[in-house]
Design a protein around this motif. Structure first.
Motif, PDB file in Angstrom:
ATOM      1  N   HIS A  80     -28.589  43.386   5.236  1.00 53.20           N
ATOM      2  CA  HIS A  80     -28.912  42.014   4.850  1.00 53.20           C
ATOM      3  C   HIS A  80     -27.898  41.345   3.918  1.00 53.20           C
ATOM      4  CE1 HIS A  80     -32.942  42.188   6.603  1.00 53.20           C
ATOM      5  NE2 HIS A  80     -33.002  43.408   6.139  1.00 53.20           N
ATOM      6  N   TRP A  81     -26.862  42.045   3.496  1.00 53.26           N
ATOM      7  CA  TRP A  81     -25.922  41.475   2.523  1.00 53.26           C
ATOM      8  C   TRP A  81     -24.489  41.740   2.958  1.00 53.26           C
ATOM      9  CZ3 TRP A  81     -27.342  38.798  -1.929  1.00 53.26           C
ATOM     10  CH2 TRP A  81     -28.714  38.808  -2.233  1.00 53.26           C
ATOM     11  N   ASN A  82     -23.628  40.758   2.745  1.00 48.98           N
ATOM     12  CA  ASN A  82     -22.194  40.882   2.990  1.00 48.98           C
ATOM     13  C   ASN A  82     -21.428  40.545   1.717  1.00 48.98           C
ATOM     14  OD1 ASN A  82     -21.906  41.567   5.727  1.00 48.98           O
ATOM     15  ND2 ASN A  82     -22.170  39.450   6.386  1.00 48.98           N
ATOM     16  N   THR A  83     -20.315  41.225   1.538  1.00 47.15           N
ATOM     17  CA  THR A  83     -19.376  40.843   0.481  1.00 47.15           C
ATOM     18  C   THR A  83     -18.236  40.082   1.143  1.00 47.15           C
ATOM     19  OG1 THR A  83     -19.971  42.624  -1.016  1.00 47.15           O
ATOM     20  CG2 THR A  83     -17.765  41.718  -1.266  1.00 47.15           C
ATOM     21  N   ILE A  84     -17.801  39.035   0.466  1.00 54.56           N
ATOM     22  CA  ILE A  84     -16.769  38.144   0.982  1.00 54.56           C
ATOM     23  C   ILE A  84     -15.577  38.187   0.037  1.00 54.56           C
ATOM     24  CG2 ILE A  84     -16.274  35.750   1.631  1.00 54.56           C
ATOM     25  CD1 ILE A  84     -19.130  36.429   2.817  1.00 54.56           C
ATOM     26  N   ASP A  85     -14.426  38.554   0.575  1.00 62.18           N
ATOM     27  CA  ASP A  85     -13.173  38.498  -0.201  1.00 62.18           C
ATOM     28  C   ASP A  85     -12.621  37.076  -0.112  1.00 62.18           C
ATOM     29  OD1 ASP A  85     -13.185  41.154  -0.952  1.00 62.18           O
ATOM     30  OD2 ASP A  85     -11.825  41.798   0.639  1.00 62.18           O
ATOM     31  N   ILE A  86     -12.797  36.313  -1.168  1.00 59.60           N
ATOM     32  CA  ILE A  86     -12.291  34.942  -1.189  1.00 59.60           C
ATOM     33  C   ILE A  86     -10.781  34.944  -1.435  1.00 59.60           C
ATOM     34  CG2 ILE A  86     -12.398  32.747  -2.436  1.00 59.60           C
ATOM     35  CD1 ILE A  86     -15.365  33.422  -2.989  1.00 59.60           C
ATOM     36  N   TYR A  87     -10.327  35.867  -2.273  1.00 57.47           N
ATOM     37  CA  TYR A  87      -8.931  35.875  -2.712  1.00 57.47           C
ATOM     38  C   TYR A  87      -7.936  36.114  -1.591  1.00 57.47           C
ATOM     39  CZ  TYR A  87      -8.981  41.020  -2.673  1.00 57.47           C
ATOM     40  OH  TYR A  87      -9.068  42.319  -2.301  1.00 57.47           O
ATOM     41  N   LYS A  88      -8.370  36.651  -0.472  1.00 59.71           N
ATOM     42  CA  LYS A  88      -7.442  36.904   0.636  1.00 59.71           C
ATOM     43  C   LYS A  88      -7.054  35.629   1.361  1.00 59.71           C
ATOM     44  CE  LYS A  88      -8.657  41.698   1.397  1.00 59.71           C
ATOM     45  NZ  LYS A  88      -9.222  42.693   2.314  1.00 59.71           N
ATOM     46  N   GLY A  89      -7.842  34.557   1.192  1.00 60.26           N
ATOM     47  CA  GLY A  89      -7.496  33.265   1.776  1.00 60.26           C
ATOM     48  C   GLY A  89      -7.812  33.113   3.254  1.00 60.26           C
ATOM     49  N   GLU A  90      -8.485  34.091   3.839  1.00 60.74           N
ATOM     50  CA  GLU A  90      -8.812  34.016   5.267  1.00 60.74           C
ATOM     51  C   GLU A  90      -9.860  32.937   5.555  1.00 60.74           C
ATOM     52  OE1 GLU A  90     -10.453  36.909   8.858  1.00 60.74           O
ATOM     53  OE2 GLU A  90     -10.802  37.521   6.782  1.00 60.74           O
ATOM     54  N   LEU A  91     -10.787  32.754   4.618  1.00 65.11           N
ATOM     55  CA  LEU A  91     -11.914  31.855   4.842  1.00 65.11           C
ATOM     56  C   LEU A  91     -11.719  30.531   4.120  1.00 65.11           C
ATOM     57  CD1 LEU A  91     -14.687  34.537   4.280  1.00 65.11           C
ATOM     58  CD2 LEU A  91     -13.580  33.910   6.426  1.00 65.11           C
ATOM     59  N   LYS A  92     -11.946  29.447   4.832  1.00 63.33           N
ATOM     60  CA  LYS A  92     -11.814  28.107   4.264  1.00 63.33           C
ATOM     61  C   LYS A  92     -12.985  27.826   3.319  1.00 63.33           C
ATOM     62  CE  LYS A  92      -8.327  26.718   6.926  1.00 63.33           C
ATOM     63  NZ  LYS A  92      -7.231  27.533   6.576  1.00 63.33           N
ATOM     64  N   PRO A  93     -12.754  27.021   2.276  1.00 61.63           N
ATOM     65  CA  PRO A  93     -13.820  26.700   1.323  1.00 61.63           C
ATOM     66  C   PRO A  93     -15.095  26.148   1.981  1.00 61.63           C
ATOM     67  CG  PRO A  93     -11.729  26.007   0.428  1.00 61.63           C
ATOM     68  CD  PRO A  93     -11.472  26.455   1.842  1.00 61.63           C
ATOM     69  N   GLN A  94     -14.952  25.307   2.997  1.00 58.40           N
ATOM     70  CA  GLN A  94     -16.136  24.747   3.655  1.00 58.40           C
ATOM     71  C   GLN A  94     -16.965  25.853   4.314  1.00 58.40           C
ATOM     72  OE1 GLN A  94     -17.487  21.755   3.354  1.00 58.40           O
ATOM     73  NE2 GLN A  94     -19.204  22.548   4.538  1.00 58.40           N
ATOM     74  N   PHE A  95     -16.297  26.833   4.921  1.00 63.02           N
ATOM     75  CA  PHE A  95     -17.011  27.944   5.555  1.00 63.02           C
ATOM     76  C   PHE A  95     -17.708  28.807   4.498  1.00 63.02           C
ATOM     77  CE2 PHE A  95     -16.895  32.238   7.719  1.00 63.02           C
ATOM     78  CZ  PHE A  95     -17.969  31.969   8.561  1.00 63.02           C
ATOM     79  N   ILE A  96     -17.053  29.014   3.365  1.00 65.03           N
ATOM     80  CA  ILE A  96     -17.677  29.779   2.276  1.00 65.03           C
ATOM     81  C   ILE A  96     -18.939  29.062   1.801  1.00 65.03           C
ATOM     82  CG2 ILE A  96     -17.373  30.613  -0.092  1.00 65.03           C
ATOM     83  CD1 ILE A  96     -14.348  30.979   0.678  1.00 65.03           C
ATOM     84  N   LYS A  97     -18.880  27.739   1.679  1.00 61.12           N
ATOM     85  CA  LYS A  97     -20.070  26.967   1.295  1.00 61.12           C
ATOM     86  C   LYS A  97     -21.173  27.118   2.332  1.00 61.12           C
ATOM     87  CE  LYS A  97     -17.883  23.439  -1.557  1.00 61.12           C
ATOM     88  NZ  LYS A  97     -17.593  22.001  -1.699  1.00 61.12           N
ATOM     89  N   GLU A  98     -20.807  27.131   3.606  1.00 59.39           N
ATOM     90  CA  GLU A  98     -21.795  27.320   4.675  1.00 59.39           C
ATOM     91  C   GLU A  98     -22.450  28.699   4.564  1.00 59.39           C
ATOM     92  OE1 GLU A  98     -19.791  26.532   8.398  1.00 59.39           O
ATOM     93  OE2 GLU A  98     -19.315  24.482   7.773  1.00 59.39           O
ATOM     94  N   LEU A  99     -21.673  29.708   4.223  1.00 63.37           N
ATOM     95  CA  LEU A  99     -22.225  31.057   4.046  1.00 63.37           C
ATOM     96  C   LEU A  99     -23.162  31.108   2.837  1.00 63.37           C
ATOM     97  CD1 LEU A  99     -19.066  33.223   4.823  1.00 63.37           C
ATOM     98  CD2 LEU A  99     -21.065  32.872   6.296  1.00 63.37           C
ATOM     99  N   ILE A 100     -22.805  30.401   1.774  1.00 63.91           N
ATOM    100  CA  ILE A 100     -23.678  30.314   0.596  1.00 63.91           C
ATOM    101  C   ILE A 100     -24.976  29.608   0.983  1.00 63.91           C
ATOM    102  CG2 ILE A 100     -23.964  29.277  -1.697  1.00 63.91           C
ATOM    103  CD1 ILE A 100     -20.881  29.714  -2.053  1.00 63.91           C
ATOM    104  N   ASP A 101     -24.864  28.514   1.738  1.00 62.42           N
ATOM    105  CA  ASP A 101     -26.050  27.782   2.181  1.00 62.42           C
ATOM    106  C   ASP A 101     -26.942  28.672   3.039  1.00 62.42           C
ATOM    107  OD1 ASP A 101     -24.927  25.591   0.897  1.00 62.42           O
ATOM    108  OD2 ASP A 101     -24.320  24.591   2.753  1.00 62.42           O
TER     109      ASP A 101
END
Length: 122
Positions: A80-101
């Motif tokens: 039920h949980w994923n860790t997201i590496d933001i620092y690698k730059g693979e994921l765009k900020p909008q997609f990260i917000k969608e994952l948070i939502d």
């Protein structure tokens, strides 16, 4: 995305709050009493910006296949949980917000009817 952008996005959610329930370095965002995001600030201090988010089990698996920066997180249910590496730059900020939502919505969906009513009335 930096931690302040994540913080602002999380706190814009209805019923959201922030705290450090585990230790001085793990920032947790909750909706009412249920966690939807964890951020280990000790890793952020080292430049390893990560967050851990709740996720639908099927979507969890798909995200892990599609993105190198998304993987099972430590100390949580890997179903039920994923860790997201933001620092690698693979994921765009909008997609990260969608994952948070999505995480927030999953937590709200799993609440009791009484808790959801309390959230709606807050």
């Amino acid at each position: 995305m930096d931690i302040e952008q994540i913080r602002i996005h999380c706190l814009s959610k209805k019923g959201a709050s922030e705290s450090f329930p585990f230790d001085e370095s793990t920032l947790v965002f909750k909706v009412l009493t249920k966690m939807f995001l964890m951020a280990p600030l000790n890793l952020w201090d080292k430049g390893e910006n990560t967050i851990t988010l709740k996720c639908d089990p099927e979507y969890t698996e798909q995200l892990r296949v599609d993105y190198e920066s998304i993987y099972p997180g430590p100390y949580v249910s890997n179903k039920h949980w994923n860790t997201i590496d933001i620092y690698k730059g693979e994921l765009k900020p909008q997609f990260i917000k969608e994952l948070i939502d999505h995480s927030y919505e999953m937590v709200v969906k799993g609440m009791t009817k009484k808790m959801r009513e309390k959230l709606q009335n807050s």
